[in-house]
Each structure stands twice: as C-alpha cells, then as structure tokens.
Design an enzyme around this catalytic site. Structure first.
Site, PDB file in Angstrom:
ATOM      1  N   GLU A 164       0.848  -1.679   0.387  1.00 29.04           N
ATOM      2  CA  GLU A 164       0.147   0.341   0.427  1.00 29.04           C
ATOM      3  C   GLU A 164       0.463   0.752   0.290  1.00 29.04           C
ATOM      4  OE1 GLU A 164      -2.679  -0.808   3.695  1.00 29.04           O
ATOM      5  OE2 GLU A 164      -3.637  -1.947   2.426  1.00 29.04           O
ATOM      6  N   GLU A 170      -6.094  -8.352   0.593  1.00 29.71           N
ATOM      7  CA  GLU A 170      -6.680  -8.895   1.518  1.00 29.71           C
ATOM      8  C   GLU A 170      -7.868  -7.862   1.771  1.00 29.71           C
ATOM      9  OE1 GLU A 170      -4.438  -5.849   4.279  1.00 29.71           O
ATOM     10  OE2 GLU A 170      -2.645  -6.225   3.564  1.00 29.71           O
TER      11      GLU A 170
END
Ligand SMILES: *[C@@H]1O[C@H](CO)[C@@H](O)[C@H](O)[C@H]1NC(C)=O
Ligand SMILES: *[C@@H]1O[C@H](CO)[C@@H](O)[C@H](O)[C@H]1NC(C)=O
Ligand SMILES: *[C@@H]1O[C@H](CO)[C@@H](O)[C@H](O)[C@H]1NC(C)=O
Ligand SMILES: *[C@@H]1O[C@H](CO)[C@@H](O)[C@H](O)[C@H]1NC(C)=O
Ligand SMILES: *[C@@H]1O[C@H](CO)[C@@H](O)[C@H](O)[C@H]1NC(C)=O
Length: 479
Positions: A122, A267
């Site tokens: 991220e 995720e």
C-alpha cells in the site's frame, strides 16, 4: 438491453463450463508474523494444509518461514517491505540481489512455488503522506527486470498491493470510478506496466473499515449476504460494499485502457476485537457471506465468476502497530495460538466447518500475574503501571471483548498480559510490589486471561538442548 442480455448469456455459458472443468475454488490467506511469540512455521504450514489452503501471501521474505513452504505446492506471494523500496528503486543491482536471495534461492526442484513478488505494501496509502510515492514504480520495474534476468519472468510476476484508497467514486456509483487525483497519472503508468508484463493488479478491500470509519454507513451493506438495501448504478444493482468497491476499480482500470487486467484481492477480512463492530459474531457473518460468494464463483456484477482472494488474516498479531486502530491485532481467523475463532468454509466447498487448529502448540506453565488482593486500595499507583504494561503488551481487548471487567480486573489483565509477554519472568510480575503470581486461572467476567505459547525461537532452543542431552547420552553409553 439486448446487448446486456446477450452478455449475461455468454457469462452463463462460461460459468457452466468452468464449473465442469475446474477444480473447487480456492482461497489464499495472509500470513503476518508481527507476534511476540510466533508459532513455529512448520506448525503453521501444517495448519494451512489441514485446512485446504493452497495460497499464501507474506509481508516480507523471511527465509526461515519461506523454506517451510517448500514441497507443499502452496502458491506463495513474497514481499519487498516498504522500507526497502528506496534502495531497490535507486539501484538495479539491489533488486538483483533481492531476487537472488529471496526468490531464486527457493526455486530448486521441489522448492517453493513462488508466484508473485509484492513490491511494497500500500505504498500510496494517504496516511503515508507520499513517503513511498516516488519509489514504488521504479522499484516494481527493477524487481520485474531482475525476475526476468533470473529466468523467472514468465513464472513469477512482480506487482504492488494497493489500498482501495488509490481510487474513488462520486455518489458511491462504481461507474464514476477513477484514480485518486494526486496519483492519477502514476496509477495509469503503473497499470499499463502491470498489463505489459501480464502481472495482476492487487487491491486490499475492507468493508469493515467502510463501516468503522463512517457512523452513517448502513450496517447490512458491509456484509455479503444480501441483507443490504441495493443501490443502482445505471441499471447495475449493488447489494454490498465489496461488489461496489471492486467494480469501482474495474471502471478505473477500464478508463486507463486495461479493461481485462487480472485483479487479485490481496487482503479482505474482518477483525474480532478492539472496537465497535469488531466481534467474532460479525466476523463470522462477514466470512459466511463472502465465502459463499467464493464457493459459488459468483464474482461481482462487472466481473462475474472466479475471484482471486487472500483473506486477512491467518493469525492474530499482538505487536502490530495500533496506529490504524485498536482492532489491528485481532484480524486473525485463528487466535495467536492457532485455535480457530469461528466456523468458516476455508476450502470453498460450500459448507462451513470448524477449522483444524494448529497442532503441537506448547503453552507456558499455568501461571498468571494479578493485582495482590490486599493492594486494592492503591489503585492510583496500580494504574501508573497499567499504562506501562499496556504500552508494551496488548491490552486492546479491555473495554471490548473484556468489557465486563471491573477496575481491578482491568489492572490484573494488564499485569498478566505483560507477564506472559515477558515469558513469565518473575521480575515482570512485580509492579512496585503490587502484583503476585498465581497458579489459579485468573480469567474472570467472561474475559480470558491468556497464557502465552512457547515462541518458535524458544522451541528451537529446546530442540537443540534435547539434542545435546541425547548426544551426551550416546557418548556416555558408548564409553
Ligand atoms: C531479502 O528480504 C529481506 C526482507 O524480507 C531483507 O531483509 C533482505 O535484505 C533481502 N535480501 C537482499 C539481498 O536484499
Ligand atoms: C503524516 O502526516 C501526519 C500529519 O502531519 C502525521 O501525523 C503522520 O505521522 C504522518 N505519517 C507519516 C507516515 O509520515
Ligand atoms: C469440492 O467441493 C465438494 C463439495 O462441493 C467436496 O465434496 C469436495 O471434496 C471438494 N473437492 C476438493 C478437492 O476439495
Ligand atoms: C477498563 O479499561 C477499559 C480500557 O481502558 C475502559 O474502557 C474501561 O472503562 C475500564 N473499566 C473500568 C471498570 O474501569
Ligand atoms: C482459564 O479459564 C478460561 C475461562 O473459563 C478458559 O477459557 C481458559 O481455557 C482457562 N485457561 C486455562 C489455561 O485453563
């Protein structure tokens, strides 16, 4: 209208034919290791196998963990951590060394089935204030080139797991989906590069956070069980935030000229403690709906069929940063000691089952540290110690799953969790003379006061001590 029907029919045929030829759907898990007492990797790998899990995603490339995946056939995603992006982007030789040590080494016959290298995690997250923005893409390119030069370009793909905050939409309509404005051109360049190397786009999607961060968010829309009020996007109906969020990405990719790039959900999951809506019941509800979607190969309105997914997460991690929230240490489908929290259809068979727990876990002795009974009038002093204990150990169940504890219960919980984390060191149960060790289970008011497990590192030490004793025994016998 007619065109839409034709399209739907094409999808029917595709769906029917794939369900005949393909094996059962499978789901991956994220295996994070931010625990004070990690479970031995061999035990974790056995647990993955026992539960029919065939894909795993790691957050770094710890050779000790990865080597236990050798010969299992479990597809593995290894990762370059964010703090290495800078050196890997600056010098191709660093990327080459990384690949040599962290990928090539495991690729022998009967080795590890590495499929992806995640470059950063991220990196464009808004909360990082742009710290990794300039390095992520050059690092991705260097790692991909290093994989190709090592002869693995076809077999292993480099990609970047993104938070879903790299794109947004207006009025919650997926069709308005596009990249976040501050990184728009960077994202277009990134997805074109991924497309050119046939790598997937990886995105982390969190229905829980949509609910948790917005008090007006409709509860049922966070779940995937059809309970939510549907929203309409030019005739396409959305009954849950996962579908809407995923299809927002599909639109952004379409607008960037790569409509058919493969998407992996890197995720997705639901935490069980530490804040509102983080509970075992709601996590169970979320996974029940989501795994049914997986088993049925339902996909989303714009991408029906198979979804490629890594659940977050396998295990609770008691030393994760709680900067994002006090729920961060409770994402595990399994507790810190490898016991499952709820039934779930991990093997995508269409049936929930109680997962197989980790086998061979050894706990520390049955000893707890609690506030001394005759010190209950010194709560002020006792609380000072609580702050210290909780800055080291994990007290995030207090006020949540352990909300029935009274003041002294809170204090004992903090003392005990600190004592366990320090491997039950006698000196870790002093707290200025206010604490004592007991062998009576200190759990109270529905709150479990956990015993720590023997850390994987300690197990190794134990094994080697046993070996030495064994060797001595042989030597003595021979003499
Ligand atoms: C291999 O990966 C780990 C991170 O998981 C890192 O610490 C190590 O430096 C890497 N090796 C090289 C040669 O870059
Ligand atoms: C980002 O900026 C905010 C506000 O200035 C700060 O609180 C936070 O620590 C910064 N985060 C990082 C990772 O630099
Ligand atoms: C596939 O799923 C069915 C139930 O739908 C189950 O009976 C079967 O054992 C599964 N096969 C594998 C290989 O997991
Ligand atoms: C116990 O601690 C939690 C977390 O700090 C707090 O919310 C709760 O009110 C405390 N309970 C009592 C009875 O003080
Ligand atoms: C202590 O008691 C709690 C609550 O009854 C229970 O869940 C837990 O398993 C017990 N711990 C041990 C080590 O016996």
């Amino acid at each position: 209208m007619v065109r839409a029907e034709v399209l739907i029919c094409v999808f029917c045929i595709v769906l029917v034919s794939t369900s005949i030829v393909e094996a059962n759907e499978s789901v991956g898990v994220n295996w994070g290791t931010m625990a004070s007492h990690p479970i031995h990797p061999q035990i974790v790998v056995d647990m993955l196998k026992a539960n029919g899990i065939k894909k795993v995603k790691l957050f770094d490339a710890d050779g000790w963990i990865i080597k236990h995946l050798a010969g299992t056939g479990i597809e593995t995603m290894v990762a370059v951590p964010n703090d290495m992006l800078s050196i890997i982007s600056k010098d191709y030789d660093n990327a080459k060394d990384w690949v040599k040590e962290n990928v090539t080494k495991h690729m022998y016959n009967g080795g590890v089935d590495i499929k992806y290298v995640a470059v950063g995690n991220e990196p464009y997250l808004t909360a990082y204030n742009g710290s990794f923005v300039k390095d992520a893409l050059p690092a991705l390119k260097n790692i991909q080139k290093a994989l190709e030069d090592a002869g693995y370009g076809g077999q292993i793909k480099a990609t970047v797991p993104h938070n879903a905050d790299v794109y947004d939409s207006s009025n919650n309509k997926p069709s308005t989906g596009d990249w976040r404005s501050d990184i728009r051109s960077l994202m277009i360049e990134t997805v074109k590069f991924l497309h050119s190397t046939k790598a997937p786009f990886v995105v982390n999607i969190y229905p829980f956070l949509s609910l948790n961060l917005n008090k007006d968010f409709p509860l049922d829309f966070a779940f995937v069980d059809g309970g939510g009020k549907t929203t309409n996007d030019n005739g396409v109906q959305y009954s849950n935030v996962f579908d809407a969020n995923y299809d927002t990405l599909v639109w952004a990719l379409k607008k960037s000229g790569v409509p058919d790039i493969k998407i992996i959900v890197g995720e997705i999951g639901w935490p069980t403690d530490g804040t509102d809506h983080a509970s075992i019941d709601l996590a169970h509800r979320f996974y029940k709906g989501f795994m049914k979607k997986m088993a049925n190969k339902k996909g989303t309105p714009l991408r029906p069929g198979h979804l490629d997914v890594f659940l977050f997460s396998l295990l609770d991690e008691n030393i994760k940063s709680i900067a994002p929230g006090t729920f961060e240490r409770h994402w595990g489908i399994f507790r810190y000691d490898g016991r499952p929290k709820f039934s779930i259809d991990l093997a995508c068979t269409g049936q929930e089952t109680w997962p197989v727990a980790a086998q061979g876990i050894r706990y520390l002795p049955s000893k707890w540290c609690v506030l001394k009974k005759d010190k209950k009038d010194e709560l002020g002093k006792a609380f000072e110690n609580v702050n210290y204990a909780c800055s080291v150990a994990d007290c995030t169940p207090l006020g949540w799953s352990c909300d029935k504890l009274d003041k002294t219960g809170n204090i004992s919980y903090a003392y005990n969790i600190y004592f366990q984390m320090q491997d039950q060191d006698v000196q870790a149960c002093d707290f200025q003379g206010l604490a004592e060790i007991t062998d009576v289970n200190a759990s109270q008011s529905g709150c479990n006061f956990p015993l720590e497990i023997q850390s994987a590192g300690d197990r190794l030490k134990l094994v080697s001590v046993t070996n030495i004793v064994f060797l001595l025994f042989i030597v003595i016998t021979l003499m």
